[in-house]
Enzyme design. Structure first.
Site, mmCIF file in Angstrom:
data_model
loop_
_atom_site.group_PDB
_atom_site.id
_atom_site.type_symbol
_atom_site.label_atom_id
_atom_site.label_comp_id
_atom_site.label_asym_id
_atom_site.label_seq_id
_atom_site.Cartn_x
_atom_site.Cartn_y
_atom_site.Cartn_z
ATOM 1 C CG ASP A 52 -1.788 -1.198 1.314
ATOM 2 O OD1 ASP A 52 -2.355 -1.565 0.270
ATOM 3 O OD2 ASP A 52 -1.894 -1.795 2.406
ATOM 4 C CE1 TYR A 110 4.049 -6.374 3.610
ATOM 5 C CE2 TYR A 110 3.268 -8.636 3.603
ATOM 6 C CZ TYR A 110 3.427 -7.419 2.966
ATOM 7 O OH TYR A 110 2.962 -7.253 1.686
#
Lengths: 243, 243
Positions: A52, A110
């Site tokens: 994003d 992540y």
């Protein structure tokens, strides 16, 4: 020739990963550089997935097909010449014609960084600044709820109703070091905003507002409206990918 | 009431420290915030010293005089409300009317960061990227030449001929950690570009082009034209100040 490109980027000044007309995107910049190298033949990439707006990547992969004759090292150098300073090609590797950077991913990791100490202006785009105390032990306890195969629908933003939201998380680690809380998630795939929504709920747990059985209930509810705030993008990094 | 303000900043998006009409400076932003707090009475600061364009400060000090009644904590919070994200007030302390943040400094410490590893786009404004190998032991040896009281004229850019360039450096340390070379200088004061010029010459030494007796000769020559390239601003940080 198909190449697998390993690259990193600072997400701060991009509107997102995916190509959009007249907008500065990571895919757009990579494809523009590759098109120049590939004798101005329009050249696309297939990345492991999108990140994003404002999310960073220390390691990201994409594959591309190049017609001109070029070796791995020269492709890396040519790309770094044409790319802006906030994207960097670490390496390129020749792969089989049927290699797919998106569909062959086995595991992604992540990390999410939260600064619990004094605000540092130099890190304003690289860490989520949190000015209250958090119960780290409770966060550790709650993070375990996410490990395993689950339908993560309650933690997905903008999912289509029929989308398969079942994913497996193999590891979550929570570490505090010099006032920086680092939460790392490893799994076979993550859905849109999933990591940031999981971090959001873990912060609420750290504030003492939820415990692990509450989080288990939210996960089981499969209802996005129950899982609260999405943690901000600047703390999130794609840090590893395994094929 | 005189306050000593302890603050930090990311130098990337400023034209420099010192106030300039219609330009974005650190002094300008601080004075604008203080003027608002001080009932719109034009309010100035006196800082320990200036830093150059793009140089960072993890710790910097300035004093200012405020007429309105405000306590230390409220002043800090009000300043952080009015300041942009790239300047942060860590604390404010009430000091005697004759305290001077510039003239009473006893010691300053600067650090300089050089990345000898893979380029990291997230650190492009925070470290000098150096893509060749350096002889760290030689740099350590050469750095010792700067310790002590010397006339640093050969390492000062834009000095006036009559300016006193005698300064004392009490410590220089050189450490390599995870491909980041950190060179730290502590002394009673530093002249314009002095640290970056010393780092520039240490890099040349690390390349094998100079040894410690060459550097001693350059220092003794008091001739700026002998001391070579100024290391780039983005690697430099003001990290400590002692009164």
């Amino acid at each position: 020739m198909r190449f697998l490109i390993k690259f990193s980027y600072d997400g701060t000044n991009f509107v997102g990963f995916q190509r959009q007309p007249n907008k500065r995107t990571i895919q757009g910049e990579l494809e523009q550089a590759l098109t120049k190298i590939n004798n101005n033949k329009k050249t696309n990439i297939v990345a492991t997935g999108r990140t994003d707006k404002k999310v960073h990547a220390l390691i990201q992969y994409a594959h591309t097909d190049i017609d001109v004759s070029i070796n791995e090292n020269k492709l890396r150098r040519a790309m770094n010449t044409f790319l802006p300073d906030d994207i960097h090609v670490i390496s390129t590797t020749i792969v089989d014609k049927d290699f797919n950077a998106r569909y062959m991913v086995k595991e992604k990791t992540y990390k999410y960084l939260i600064n619990l100490g004094e605000y540092n202006p130099l890190e304003r785009f690289y860490v989520y600044q949190y000015n209250h105390s958090l119960d780290i032990e409770r966060i550790k306890e709650c993070a375990k709820v996410f490990v395993g195969e689950h339908d993560f629908r309650a933690f997905v933003t903008e999912n289509k109703e029929k989308e398969n939201c079942v994913r497996t998380i193999t590891n979550v680690s929570v570490n505090l070091k010099n006032h920086i809380l680092e939460i790392t998630f490893t799994g076979n795939g993550f859905l849109k905003y999933q990591v940031r929504n999981m971090v959001g709920i873990l912060i609420r747990a750290g504030e003492g507002k939820l415990n692990s059985s509450d989080i288990k209930k939210i996960l089981d509810s499969k209802d996005r409206t129950k899982s609260g705030k999405t943690a901000p993008a600047e703390g999130l990094y794609l840090v590893d990918i395994k094929y």
